[in-house]
Design an enzyme around this catalytic site. Structure first.
Site, PDB file in Angstrom:
ATOM      1  N   ARG A  80      -5.313  -3.179   9.357  1.00  0.00           N
ATOM      2  CA  ARG A  80      -5.146  -4.627   9.203  1.00  0.00           C
ATOM      3  C   ARG A  80      -5.151  -5.389  10.530  1.00  0.00           C
ATOM      4  O   ARG A  80      -6.171  -5.396  11.193  1.00  0.00           O
ATOM      5  CB  ARG A  80      -3.890  -4.933   8.402  1.00  0.00           C
ATOM      6  CG  ARG A  80      -4.258  -6.101   7.495  1.00  0.00           C
ATOM      7  CD  ARG A  80      -3.221  -6.606   6.642  1.00  0.00           C
ATOM      8  NE  ARG A  80      -2.854  -5.942   5.442  1.00  0.00           N
ATOM      9  CZ  ARG A  80      -3.478  -6.041   4.265  1.00  0.00           C
ATOM     10  NH1 ARG A  80      -4.582  -6.711   4.152  1.00  0.00           N
ATOM     11  NH2 ARG A  80      -2.986  -5.457   3.209  1.00  0.00           N
ATOM     12  N   THR A  87       4.878   1.479   6.454  1.00  0.00           N
ATOM     13  CA  THR A  87       3.466   1.086   6.508  1.00  0.00           C
ATOM     14  C   THR A  87       2.724   2.051   7.409  1.00  0.00           C
ATOM     15  O   THR A  87       3.183   2.358   8.517  1.00  0.00           O
ATOM     16  CB  THR A  87       3.222  -0.351   7.028  1.00  0.00           C
ATOM     17  OG1 THR A  87       1.810  -0.490   7.249  1.00  0.00           O
ATOM     18  CG2 THR A  87       3.932  -0.693   8.317  1.00  0.00           C
ATOM     19  N   GLY A 134       0.835  -1.205   0.000  1.00  0.00           N
ATOM     20  CA  GLY A 134       0.000   0.000   0.000  1.00  0.00           C
ATOM     21  C   GLY A 134       0.863   1.245   0.000  1.00  0.00           C
ATOM     22  O   GLY A 134       1.919   1.266   0.626  1.00  0.00           O
ATOM     23  N   ARG A 140       0.948  -4.992  -5.186  1.00  0.00           N
ATOM     24  CA  ARG A 140       1.052  -6.053  -4.177  1.00  0.00           C
ATOM     25  C   ARG A 140       1.535  -7.354  -4.826  1.00  0.00           C
ATOM     26  O   ARG A 140       1.112  -8.438  -4.446  1.00  0.00           O
ATOM     27  CB  ARG A 140      -0.293  -6.242  -3.473  1.00  0.00           C
ATOM     28  CG  ARG A 140      -0.736  -5.016  -2.676  1.00  0.00           C
ATOM     29  CD  ARG A 140      -1.859  -5.329  -1.735  1.00  0.00           C
ATOM     30  NE  ARG A 140      -2.380  -4.134  -1.078  1.00  0.00           N
ATOM     31  CZ  ARG A 140      -1.869  -3.621   0.047  1.00  0.00           C
ATOM     32  NH1 ARG A 140      -0.837  -4.192   0.624  1.00  0.00           N
ATOM     33  NH2 ARG A 140      -2.408  -2.543   0.579  1.00  0.00           N
ATOM     34  N   ASP A 200       3.005  -1.591  11.960  1.00  0.00           N
ATOM     35  CA  ASP A 200       3.027  -2.918  12.592  1.00  0.00           C
ATOM     36  C   ASP A 200       4.277  -3.741  12.275  1.00  0.00           C
ATOM     37  O   ASP A 200       4.264  -4.956  12.423  1.00  0.00           O
ATOM     38  CB  ASP A 200       1.759  -3.702  12.213  1.00  0.00           C
ATOM     39  CG  ASP A 200       1.635  -3.938  10.705  1.00  0.00           C
ATOM     40  OD1 ASP A 200       2.489  -3.445   9.950  1.00  0.00           O
ATOM     41  OD2 ASP A 200       0.684  -4.626  10.294  1.00  0.00           O
ATOM     42  N   HIS A 207      -9.011   4.804   2.392  1.00  0.00           N
ATOM     43  CA  HIS A 207      -7.763   5.236   1.776  1.00  0.00           C
ATOM     44  C   HIS A 207      -7.442   6.712   1.989  1.00  0.00           C
ATOM     45  O   HIS A 207      -6.338   7.142   1.669  1.00  0.00           O
ATOM     46  CB  HIS A 207      -7.782   4.920   0.273  1.00  0.00           C
ATOM     47  CG  HIS A 207      -7.806   3.445   0.017  1.00  0.00           C
ATOM     48  ND1 HIS A 207      -8.968   2.709   0.067  1.00  0.00           N
ATOM     49  CD2 HIS A 207      -6.799   2.581  -0.246  1.00  0.00           C
ATOM     50  CE1 HIS A 207      -8.688   1.437  -0.176  1.00  0.00           C
ATOM     51  NE2 HIS A 207      -7.378   1.328  -0.361  1.00  0.00           N
ATOM     52  N   ARG A 238     -25.508  12.757  18.203  1.00  0.00           N
ATOM     53  CA  ARG A 238     -25.382  11.421  17.604  1.00  0.00           C
ATOM     54  C   ARG A 238     -24.144  10.681  18.084  1.00  0.00           C
ATOM     55  O   ARG A 238     -23.194  11.294  18.573  1.00  0.00           O
ATOM     56  CB  ARG A 238     -25.174  11.577  16.084  1.00  0.00           C
ATOM     57  CG  ARG A 238     -26.426  11.716  15.314  1.00  0.00           C
ATOM     58  CD  ARG A 238     -26.089  11.928  13.851  1.00  0.00           C
ATOM     59  NE  ARG A 238     -27.292  12.103  13.071  1.00  0.00           N
ATOM     60  CZ  ARG A 238     -27.359  12.759  11.926  1.00  0.00           C
ATOM     61  NH1 ARG A 238     -26.284  13.321  11.409  1.00  0.00           N
ATOM     62  NH2 ARG A 238     -28.493  12.856  11.278  1.00  0.00           N
ATOM     63  N   ASP A 241       5.577  -5.469   5.682  1.00  0.00           N
ATOM     64  CA  ASP A 241       5.952  -6.847   5.983  1.00  0.00           C
ATOM     65  C   ASP A 241       6.058  -7.721   4.719  1.00  0.00           C
ATOM     66  O   ASP A 241       7.009  -8.482   4.565  1.00  0.00           O
ATOM     67  CB  ASP A 241       4.898  -7.423   6.938  1.00  0.00           C
ATOM     68  CG  ASP A 241       5.399  -8.664   7.613  1.00  0.00           C
ATOM     69  OD1 ASP A 241       6.280  -8.540   8.468  1.00  0.00           O
ATOM     70  OD2 ASP A 241       4.932  -9.759   7.252  1.00  0.00           O
ATOM     71  N   ASP A 296       0.248   1.272   8.859  1.00  0.00           N
ATOM     72  CA  ASP A 296      -0.287   0.454   9.950  1.00  0.00           C
ATOM     73  C   ASP A 296       0.627   0.454  11.186  1.00  0.00           C
ATOM     74  O   ASP A 296       0.192   0.070  12.260  1.00  0.00           O
ATOM     75  CB  ASP A 296      -0.454  -1.003   9.489  1.00  0.00           C
ATOM     76  CG  ASP A 296      -1.482  -1.146   8.383  1.00  0.00           C
ATOM     77  OD1 ASP A 296      -2.300  -0.228   8.211  1.00  0.00           O
ATOM     78  OD2 ASP A 296      -1.461  -2.175   7.681  1.00  0.00           O
TER      79      ASP A 296
HETATM   80  O1  F6P Z   1      -1.349  -2.553   4.575  1.00  0.00           O
HETATM   81  C1  F6P Z   1      -1.792  -1.259   4.635  1.00  0.00           C
HETATM   82  C2  F6P Z   1      -3.249  -1.138   4.405  1.00  0.00           C
HETATM   83  O2  F6P Z   1      -3.407   0.227   4.464  1.00  0.00           O
HETATM   84  C3  F6P Z   1      -4.182  -1.867   5.383  1.00  0.00           C
HETATM   85  O3  F6P Z   1      -4.416  -1.195   6.559  1.00  0.00           O
HETATM   86  C4  F6P Z   1      -5.421  -2.081   4.557  1.00  0.00           C
HETATM   87  O4  F6P Z   1      -6.177  -3.166   4.994  1.00  0.00           O
HETATM   88  C5  F6P Z   1      -4.881  -2.306   3.201  1.00  0.00           C
HETATM   89  O5  F6P Z   1      -3.657  -1.597   3.130  1.00  0.00           O
HETATM   90  C6  F6P Z   1      -5.832  -1.941   2.080  1.00  0.00           C
HETATM   91  O6  F6P Z   1      -5.148  -1.443   0.986  1.00  0.00           O
HETATM   92  P1  F6P Z   1      -5.515  -1.650  -0.547  1.00  0.00           P
HETATM   93  O7  F6P Z   1      -6.983  -1.398  -0.693  1.00  0.00           O
HETATM   94  O8  F6P Z   1      -4.689  -0.619  -1.227  1.00  0.00           O
HETATM   95  O9  F6P Z   1      -5.114  -3.020  -0.916  1.00  0.00           O
END
Ligand code: F6P
Length: 342
Positions: free
Chosen positions: A171, A125, A10, A71, A129, A273, A162, A102, A127
């Site tokens: 993730r 990332t 990503g 990816r 992580d 996104h 609300r 990762d 994330d």
């Molecule tokens: O790995 C990073 C991340 O942003 C995750 O948090 C998310 O689930 C995923 O990418 C979604 O990305 P895409 O829609 O670009 O595959």
């Protein structure tokens, strides 16, 4: 030396600052840089172009990645690794810097260990992580965007009395939800590391109402386990075996359940996104640039299979094999700290 650079997985704000760091450091020492397009796909297909001083001008403030990303997993393609090696040799590369999370880094680690290709990594990332490093490119910008979104959603939640449920990426780790949520004053945060307790959440929201707080912000990480109608085994997977978590509809499910149990009007916003887009924050620009520069220094020292990581504010070498395959999850002490503010 001739150094290849690629960005995989990503996108994340700060990738361009890292590429710029690699190129400027390399050129400073008389080395060349080849920009490989769209992550491991460019390595497989042999798509690359030289990066000059000019190619990386005016990109420090630009989100996304000038190299493109994908990816792609070479290990999932027939003869993928052989094709990577052939392009590596055809281009005359002496080193490859793979900037990614990762998945991307695990490919680099395997290419070093199993193929003896001279690869290095840079941790990226949103994330946050990746193990072995306090910092990953894109996280600081992502949580700043979550914070800004919560600031905006607070005013509309207050106006309409609300509950606002805000779903964020992340993730398998809840860092984005937790840190973004804390900064934006969330009234409850759901993360994958802490088992979901719907009753506790709803009781908390009703208690707030009872004391006159007639709005609430609930931040939920996309990775949280909830019971939905969706059969996850049917969801499409990427080449690293991940499903698109957004498809699970965690935010809408939580919002629906809150409304059903409490009777409070509830709306849901999926940030998706948005948190990966736009200009990188100051921290991402500076740290990504540092990592890019140091990755070239490591290449000159022949530290194959390593990535520069930031720990305690210092850049240190960390073995890719020690960083990949073990998700850096949220420290539960930090979650308990967040609970103080619920
Ligand atoms: O790995 C990073 C991340 O942003 C995750 O948090 C998310 O689930 C995923 O990418 C979604 O990305 P895409 O829609 O670009 O595959």
């Amino acid at each position: 030396m001739k150094i290849g650079v690629l960005t995989g997985g990503g996108d994340a704000p700060g990738l361009n600052a890292a590429i710029r760091g690699v190129v400027r450091r390399a050129l400073q020492g008389g080395d060349e840089v080849l920009g490989i397009q769209e992550g491991w796909l460019g390595m497989l297909e042999g798509i690359a172009e030289p990066l000059t001083h000019d190619s990386v001008s005016d990109i420090v403030n630009l989100g996304g990645t000038i190299l493109g990303t994908s990816r792609t997993n070479p290990y999932k393609h027939e003869g993928g690794v052989i094709r990577c090696r052939a392009n590596f040799e055809a281009w005359g590369l002496d080193a490859l810097v793979a900037i990614g999370g990762d998945d991307t880094l695990s490919v680099a680690a395997r290419l070093v260990d199993e193929e003896e290709l001279p690869c290095l990594g840079i941790p990226k990332t949103m994330d946050n992580d990746i193990s072995g490093t306090d910092y990953t490119i894109g996280f600081d910008t992502a949580v700043t965007i979550v914070m800004d979104a919560l600031d905006k959603l607070t005013t509309t939640a207050m106006a309409h009395r609300r509950v606002m449920v805000v779903e964020v990426m992340g993730r398998h780790a809840g860092w984005v939800a937790l840190i973004g949520g804390m900064a934006g004053g969330a009234d409850y945060i759901l993360i994958p590391e802490v088992p979901m307790n719907m009753k506790r959440l709803c009781d908390h929201l009703l208690r707030r109402w009872a004391i006159g707080k007639r709005y609430s912000l609930v931040v939920v990480s996309e990775g949280v386990q909830v019971k939905t109608e969706i059969d996850e085994s049917q969801l499409e997977k990427d080449e690293f075996g991940h499903i698109l978590l957004k498809e699970r509809g965690v935010g809408p499910t939580v919002a629906e359940e809150i409304e059903k149990r409490t009777g409070l009007e509830t709306r849901v916003v999926v940030l998706g996104h948005l948190v990966r887009g736009g200009s990188p924050s100051l921290t991402d620009r500076i740290n990504a640039g540092r990592l890019g520069v140091v990755a070239v220094d490591y290449a000159r020292e022949g530290r194959w299979g390593y990535m520069p990581a930031i720990r305690g504010g210092q850049v240190v070498p960390v073995r890719l094999a020690d960083a990949v395959g073990q998700t850096k999850t949220v420290d539960l002490e930090l979650y308990r700290l967040a609970e103080v503010f619920f």
